[in-house]
Design a protein around this motif. Structure first.
Motif, PDB file in Angstrom:
ATOM      1  N   VAL A  25       0.837  -1.206   0.000  1.00  0.00           N
ATOM      2  CA  VAL A  25       0.000   0.000   0.000  1.00  0.00           C
ATOM      3  C   VAL A  25       0.869   1.251   0.000  1.00  0.00           C
ATOM      4  CG1 VAL A  25      -1.660   1.344   1.348  1.00  0.00           C
ATOM      5  CG2 VAL A  25      -2.029  -1.105   0.995  1.00  0.00           C
ATOM      6  N   GLU A  73      -3.899   6.139  -7.116  1.00  0.00           N
ATOM      7  CA  GLU A  73      -5.070   6.142  -6.236  1.00  0.00           C
ATOM      8  C   GLU A  73      -5.634   4.724  -6.217  1.00  0.00           C
ATOM      9  OE1 GLU A  73      -8.039   8.379  -3.910  1.00  0.00           O
ATOM     10  OE2 GLU A  73      -6.118   8.974  -4.754  1.00  0.00           O
ATOM     11  N   TYR A  85      -5.893   1.168   6.796  1.00  0.00           N
ATOM     12  CA  TYR A  85      -5.527   1.965   5.618  1.00  0.00           C
ATOM     13  C   TYR A  85      -6.489   3.112   5.317  1.00  0.00           C
ATOM     14  CZ  TYR A  85      -2.731  -2.239   4.969  1.00  0.00           C
ATOM     15  OH  TYR A  85      -1.866  -3.285   5.161  1.00  0.00           O
ATOM     16  N   VAL A  88      -6.454   5.393   2.104  1.00  0.00           N
ATOM     17  CA  VAL A  88      -7.174   4.738   1.009  1.00  0.00           C
ATOM     18  C   VAL A  88      -8.658   5.008   1.190  1.00  0.00           C
ATOM     19  CG1 VAL A  88      -7.721   2.544  -0.087  1.00  0.00           C
ATOM     20  CG2 VAL A  88      -5.411   2.953   0.787  1.00  0.00           C
TER      21      VAL A  88
END
Length: 418
Positions: A85, A94, A132, A136
């Motif tokens: 990640v 993205e 995350y 994210v």
């Protein structure tokens, strides 16, 4: 980086995907499928992310390997996923994170038929979001839920090997409940999440009217939407599949559960493969009238693509994204489809269909799912689909850019500039 409202900025966002099918359960005559292992992504993730960004992609559809991060019930191992990640974000991509792209952890007996499956996948989703969610924002709770239902519940092809209408109904309920609970869990944790629902853009052509298979054909037409209809609260007493569910293990309370607190997509993703997504329904090709009998795929090209994107847009009232497309073919044919499909998406946007994204899938070649039931070497199952060729190099799979990589980059940069 994109904002959390990227799907409302009026831009067509170009994305790439890394094939992330996981069916880790093996057995006699069945090899586990882990596309990250088979394609070398676990070892080469950094260069893969850089290659995706250098190709011009803004977004990357990419999945968390649940069976790796949750190797035992109650134990979590984020070491590789943490590094991946961070590398993806450092590359300037993205992520649109697939939580479930087939496959459950090895310890989960009966897989999607485990009595606690919906709660277990909810816990997994919450843990991913907690880890995350500050970085994210875009999530796909389950990729192609109806393919899960068919392969795992109807055809007996993947674990837990359900068969027939009863298996389909049972698996649909489990997948749909887990889907809802996963989205709830993420929404509780992540600030302004974006939910990209993704299903296969299945199409049927042909006429079964007046044949012994007319009822089955009608079920096929309705069933392709079943999970998305369930999670968005559309399956009421008038739904064409409500009676089928009630005759195969469901009750009114279960139907009501989905209607009482439905979830919705911010973006409705549709996966479309021009040579595989459309099947011809011809009563002369069927035997015994059984659902799941072989049906012939036909190349529906751009017309099929325009049809599925328009249909899903109108049905669910959310912006749509082409979340997977390609042709498995020589690179010249890949380039032709890429140009034609991007042009079709541009035309749809001009006509008023709110298409917000285009995804070439995958970045690099992958291996056919028939590898699971075969016994040949990995190279026998290579699918030439990507912008990069996979080339065996002393036990390592090198990624070699092919001409489709260059064309994708031109298209991506021109759309970003526009």
């Amino acid at each position: 980086m994109a904002t959390t409202m990227w799907y409302r900025d009026g831009t067509l966002h170009l994305a790439l995907g890394i094939e992330d099918t996981f069916v880790p359960q093996g057995g006699p005559g069945e090899r586990p499928i882990d596309e990250y292992e088979q394609t070398g992504h676990y070892a080469q993730f950094r260069e893969d992310f850089v290659a995706a960004r250098e190709a011009g992609a803004e977004f990357l559809r990419w999945g968390v390997p649940w069976h790796k991060v949750n190797p035992e019930r109650g134990r979590w191992d984020w070491e590789w996923t943490d590094r991946a990640v961070e590398a993806m974000l450092e590359a300037g991509l993205e992520p649109i994170v697939d939580l479930l792209h087939y496959g459950t952890p090895l310890w989960m007996e009966q897989q999607f038929h485990h009595p606690d499956y919906p709660l277990l996948v909810e816990e997994y989703a919450r843990r991913v979001a907690l880890r995350y969610g500050d970085r994210v924002k875009s999530y796909t709770p389950v990729n192609e839920p109806m393919i899960h239902v068919l392969f795992c519940g109807e055809y007996g092809y993947w674990p837990p090997y359900g068969r027939g209408v009863a298996g389909m109904a049972r698996t649909a309920g489990a997948i749909a409940e887990g889907f809802v609970r996963s989205q709830w869990a993420i929404a509780e944790v992540v600030s302004a999440p974006v939910f990209v629902h993704v299903d296969a853009g299945m199409r049927y052509v042909g006429d079964l009217a007046g044949s012994p298979y007319e009822e089955t054909g009608a079920r096929l037409e309705a069933q392709r939407f079943l999970v998305e209809d369930l999670v968005t609260g559309r399956v009421d007493d008038c739904h064409p599949l409500a009676g089928l569910l009630l005759h195969n293990g469901w009750n009114e309370d279960r139907l009501n559960w989905f209607r009482q607190d439905p979830i919705t997509p911010d973006v409705m993703g549709v996966n479309y493969y021009p040579r595989h997504s459309t099947e011809v329904l011809d009563p002369h090709d069927w035997h015994d009238g059984g659902f799941g009998d072989p049906r012939v795929s036909t190349d529906a090209g751009v017309a099929g693509l325009e049809d599925v994107l328009t249909l899903w847009y109108r049905r669910y009232g959310a912006p749509v994204m082409l979340t997977e497309t390609c042709v498995t073919a020589p690179v010249e044919e890949r380039i032709a489809w890429m140009r034609d499909s991007v042009a079709a998406v541009d035309r749809l946007r001009l006509s008023g269909v709110d298409v917000v994204g285009y995804t070439w899938w995958p970045l690099f070649d992958m291996y056919e799912w028939t590898y699971r039931h075969g016994d040949g070497p990995r190279s026998d199952y290579l699918l030439t689909m990507g912008l990069q060729d996979l080339v065996e190099d002393e036990g390592r799979l090198a990624r070699v850019n092919n001409p489709a990589y260059v064309v994708y980059r031109e298209l991506a940069l021109s759309h970003r500039a526009g």
